[in-house]
Design an enzyme around this catalytic site. Structure first.
Site, mmCIF file in Angstrom:
data_model
loop_
_atom_site.group_PDB
_atom_site.id
_atom_site.type_symbol
_atom_site.label_atom_id
_atom_site.label_comp_id
_atom_site.label_asym_id
_atom_site.label_seq_id
_atom_site.Cartn_x
_atom_site.Cartn_y
_atom_site.Cartn_z
ATOM 1 N N CYS A 75 0.803 -1.222 0.000
ATOM 2 C CA CYS A 75 0.000 0.000 0.000
ATOM 3 C C CYS A 75 0.838 1.275 0.000
ATOM 4 O O CYS A 75 0.291 2.374 -0.096
ATOM 5 C CB CYS A 75 -0.955 0.002 1.201
ATOM 6 S SG CYS A 75 -2.181 -1.315 1.124
ATOM 7 N N HIS B 54 -3.274 7.407 6.476
ATOM 8 C CA HIS B 54 -3.566 6.233 5.656
ATOM 9 C C HIS B 54 -5.044 5.882 5.820
ATOM 10 O O HIS B 54 -5.726 5.576 4.851
ATOM 11 C CB HIS B 54 -2.667 5.077 6.089
ATOM 12 C CG HIS B 54 -2.635 3.936 5.136
ATOM 13 N ND1 HIS B 54 -2.421 4.081 3.784
ATOM 14 C CD2 HIS B 54 -2.789 2.594 5.342
ATOM 15 C CE1 HIS B 54 -2.447 2.902 3.199
ATOM 16 N NE2 HIS B 54 -2.681 1.975 4.116
ATOM 17 N N HIS C 173 -10.285 1.970 -0.629
ATOM 18 C CA HIS C 173 -8.846 1.741 -0.496
ATOM 19 C C HIS C 173 -8.330 1.082 -1.771
ATOM 20 O O HIS C 173 -8.669 -0.056 -2.078
ATOM 21 C CB HIS C 173 -8.598 0.844 0.718
ATOM 22 C CG HIS C 173 -7.157 0.695 1.095
ATOM 23 N ND1 HIS C 173 -6.130 1.297 0.404
ATOM 24 C CD2 HIS C 173 -6.561 0.007 2.115
ATOM 25 C CE1 HIS C 173 -4.986 0.998 0.967
ATOM 26 N NE2 HIS C 173 -5.214 0.210 2.007
#
Length: 377
Positions: free
Chosen positions: A139, A273, A307
């Site tokens: 990520c 995040h 996401h």
């Protein structure tokens, strides 16, 4: 050498860059309950279309749009390319594998499905004969792309760098894997909320044009903001869970600020995040509280876009740069009942903003941070 961003293109379930930014300011979300695969149950996802998209279908469009936004035309022989993806063509590989085992498919074109093909195709599209990189860091991939482009310019290896990350994470394997981990939400994405359920997958991608400030001024380019500095560390602790002390992640934040010649008090806004998972949000809230006693504004975009795994970092960076250029805060979409005492943004509002920080964390204990500066304030 001072590095600035002179072009941005973006594609999310909310639309292109302008559409996504306006929808984010309005507190809208692209997340809906869908059933992308008949073999799997209905889940919340943020998709660009009715079915999961193939990456190449919109990579080319993003490249065309970022060149137009930067007012550049090809061929760009000396422009380096850094385009990453954590999943690459996983969806197409899964489909080919199914057909292969059913006896009506073949894998002879597997070379075209390697992750670096996205960067190679981008270089061909713009006519680049300069450096080419294809980072893959879970990520944190999106931030890695941006930071590697920054370093190429700092070393004087090229006059411009096209950086980006693109991800189509809605595949059967990804969904089943996150569900097996207990990390997948059932209703929606609610970052930092007391009732958060887990992450929601979203199709997203973004590209940026980086160049040195003198070059940008000389050609009178639009400037979104300046890249000041960055840092990456690794927990070396667990395949998916963050280290409980958060020391490596805190070190990434501290090193980013030091390299950017900033103190914690200089940061006006933090894009976390913010995955809406129990462990990530808890860890980030603790790190922000420990590192920034002056309580900077905090808002993330995953409650609106989902996401996108490897593309999430550069998407966060794009929204942070839009915020700095417009001098307007965007809300933390999906947050209703915060569990943590942070200075969350609840609605869009004008605000004097000088510096912004983006955080990105990935499986394997990867920790990334990057700082931006507004040149309009």
């Amino acid at each position: 050498m001072r590095v600035v961003v002179t072009g941005i293109s973006l594609c999310s379930g909310l639309g292109n860059l302008a559409q996504s930014w306006q929808s984010l300011l309005d507190g809208q979300t692209a997340i809906q309950l869908r059933q992308p695969f008949l073999e799997l149950p209905v889940i919340p996802v943020a998709m660009l279309g009715k079915y999961p998209l193939d990456l190449e279908a919109w990579r080319s469009q993003l490249v065309t749009e970022v060149l137009a936004d930067a007012k550049l035309t090809g061929p760009l022989k000396n422009c380096a390319v850094v385009v990453g993806s954590s999943r690459g063509f996983q969806g197409r590989i899964e489909t080919l594998n199914q057909r292969f085992h059913q006896g009506d498919g073949y894998l002879s074109n597997w070379l075209e499905l390697l992750p670096q093909q996205l960067a190679i195709a981008t270089a061909k599209q713009i006519g680049s004969q300069s450096g080419l990189l294809a980072p893959m860091g879970a990520c944190t991939t999106g931030l890695w792309s941006l930071c590697q482009g920054f370093e190429l310019l700092q070393r004087g290896e090229c006059p411009q760098v096209l950086v980006g990350a693109i991800e189509s994470p809605i595949t059967q394997l990804s969904i089943a894997g996150f569900q097996k981990m207990g990390a997948m939400a059932e209703q929606g994405c609610f970052p930092f909320d007391k009732h958060r359920e887990g992450l929601v997958l979203g199709e997203n991608g973004a590209m940026m044009m980086l160049e040195n400030l003198d070059s940008a001024k000389k050609r009178q380019a639009k400037i979104y903001g300046e890249v000041l500095g960055w840092s990456f560390t690794c927990d070396a602790h667990h395949v998916s869970a963050p280290q409980k002390s958060h020391q490596p992640a805190l070190r990434a934040i501290a090193q980013c600020l030091e390299r950017s010649s900033l103190s914690p008090d200089d940061i006006d806004h933090i894009h976390p995040h913010g995955t809406s998972t129990t462990l990530n949000d808890q860890a980030e809230a603790a790190m922000i509280t420990d590192s920034f006693s002056h309580r900077p504004w905090v808002s993330g975009s995953k409650g609106a876009t989902g996401h996108s795994l490897g593309a999430s970092g550069i998407l966060s960076a794009a929204f942070s740069l839009m915020m700095l250029r417009s001098q307007r805060l965007f809300p933390c979409v999906g947050l209703r009942n915060p569990e943590f005492d942070l200075n969350f943004v609840w609605q869009s509002q004008p605000q004097s903003l000088r510096h912004a920080l983006c955080l990105s964390f990935g499986f394997g204990g990867q920790n990334g941070a990057i700082a931006f500066k507004s040149l309009t304030n």
